[in-house]
Scaffold this active site. Structure first.
Site, short mmCIF file in Angstrom:
data_model
loop_
_atom_site.label_atom_id
_atom_site.label_comp_id
_atom_site.label_asym_id
_atom_site.label_seq_id
_atom_site.Cartn_x
_atom_site.Cartn_y
_atom_site.Cartn_z
NE ARG A 1 61.49 19.65 37.28
CZ ARG A 1 61.44 20.41 38.39
NH1 ARG A 1 62.04 20.28 39.22
NH2 ARG A 1 60.57 21.88 38.14
CG HIS A 2 62.05 18.79 32.34
ND1 HIS A 2 62.73 20.09 32.76
CD2 HIS A 2 60.95 18.82 32.91
CE1 HIS A 2 61.31 20.47 33.65
NE2 HIS A 2 60.53 20.36 33.55
NE ARG B 1 58.50 21.59 31.25
CZ ARG B 1 58.04 21.79 30.61
NH1 ARG B 1 57.51 22.26 29.63
NH2 ARG B 1 56.84 21.17 31.98
CG HIS C 1 57.48 17.00 32.10
ND1 HIS C 1 58.32 18.33 31.73
CD2 HIS C 1 57.16 16.50 30.64
CE1 HIS C 1 58.07 18.35 30.30
NE2 HIS C 1 57.50 16.72 29.72
CD GLU D 1 54.65 18.01 35.29
OE1 GLU D 1 53.73 18.00 35.58
OE2 GLU D 1 55.02 18.75 36.31
#
Length: 215
Positions: A15-16, A65, A157, A89
Site C-alpha cells: 500500500r502507498h 500517491r 491501494h 484504488e
C-alpha cells in the site's frame, strides 16, 4: 521473506504511503492526492527493506500517491517502475472527498456497510467484481513476467488489495471482513503453492500487513 520452494514466484503487494486524505480520514478512492510528509517518510523507510529482498520487477498504480511511493523503491532497487492503471484504488463514486464523520452522519446505514468493505453500496462506485477482475489480471501478468523463483513488488491501494485477496487465494468472499485495513506502506506477501499445477499455481498468503521497522 523466505524464498518460495520449487522455484515458486513471490509477490509483494504494497500500500502507498500516507496522504492528507488518509490523515483526515477522508474517502480517497481515485482522487489524485499526493503523499504528505509522513507518507514520504514511510515510503523512504520501506524502500530499503523491500530492496533487500532483491525484487526482479516493480509495478505500480498510476495514481500519484502510488507513483511517489514506487519512486522510492525504484531509487533503492535500480528498477524502473511500470505504471499500470489496473492497480488503482476503487473509484468510490459520490462519496469521494467526504470525511468518515460526514459519511456516518449523512448516511449511517450505508456507512456501516462501507466500513465492512461492502463498497458496492456506494452510489456510483466501481463494482467490486470489476476491481477484483482487474487486480487478478494484473497479478497474473506480473507473476507471468517473473523468472522462476523471482519476486515482484506491486504498489497499490488499501481497499483494492484487501478486497482482492480472497479471490487471489481461493478463499470465501466474506474473508475480507476478518482482515483489518492495511496500514500505509503496509504490505502483503504472496507465494506460489509448490504443490499446485504449473500454470497457474495457487497462491498462498505468507504475511499480511507487514511494515518497516520504525526509525
Amino acid at each position: 521473506m523466505s524464498s518460495a520452494p520449487s522455484g515458486g514466484r513471490r509477490l509483494v503487494l504494497l500500500r502507498h504511503g500516507r496522504t492528507a486524505y488518509n490523515h483526515e480520514k477522508r474517502v480517497q478512492g481515485q482522487r489524485e492526492v499526493e503523499l504528505d510528509d509522513v507518507g514520504h517518510a514511510q515510503a523512504a523507510a520501506v524502500a530499503p527493506v523491500l530492496a533487500a529482498l532483491a525484487p526482479d520487477l516493480l509495478w505500480s498504480s498510476d495514481l500519484t500517491r502510488a507513483r511517489q511511493t514506487a519512486a522510492y523503491l525504484a531509487k533503492e532497487t535500480g528498477l524502473e517502475a511500470v505504471h499500470d492503471a489496473r492497480l488503482r484504488e476503487y473509484h468510490l463514486g459520490e462519496r469521494q472527498g467526504i470525511t468518515h464523520d460526514e459519511y456516518a452522519a449523512a448516511h449511517p446505514a450505508e456507512y456501516l456497510e462501507f466500513r465492512q468493505a461492502h463498497y458496492d453500496v456506494v452510489p456510483g462506485a466501481e463494482p467490486t467484481v470489476e476491481v477484483v477482475a482487474r487486480m487478478r489480471a494484473v497479478v497474473a501478468d506480473l507473476l507471468a513476467a517473473l523468472p522462476p523463483g523471482g519476486l515482484g513488488v506491486a504498489v497499490s491501494h488499501g481497499a483494492a488489495i484487501r478486497i482482492s485477496l480472497a479471490p487471489l487465494l481461493g478463499l470465501p468472499g466474506d474473508t475480507v471482513e476478518s482482515l483489518r485495513a492495511l496500514d500505509n506502506c503496509g504490505w502483503v506477501e504472496l507465494s506460489e503453492d509448490p504443490d499446485g499445477s504449473p500454470t497457474p499455481r495457487r497462491l498462498r498468503l505468507a504475511a499480511y500487513n507487514r511494515v518497516a521497522p520504525a526509525g
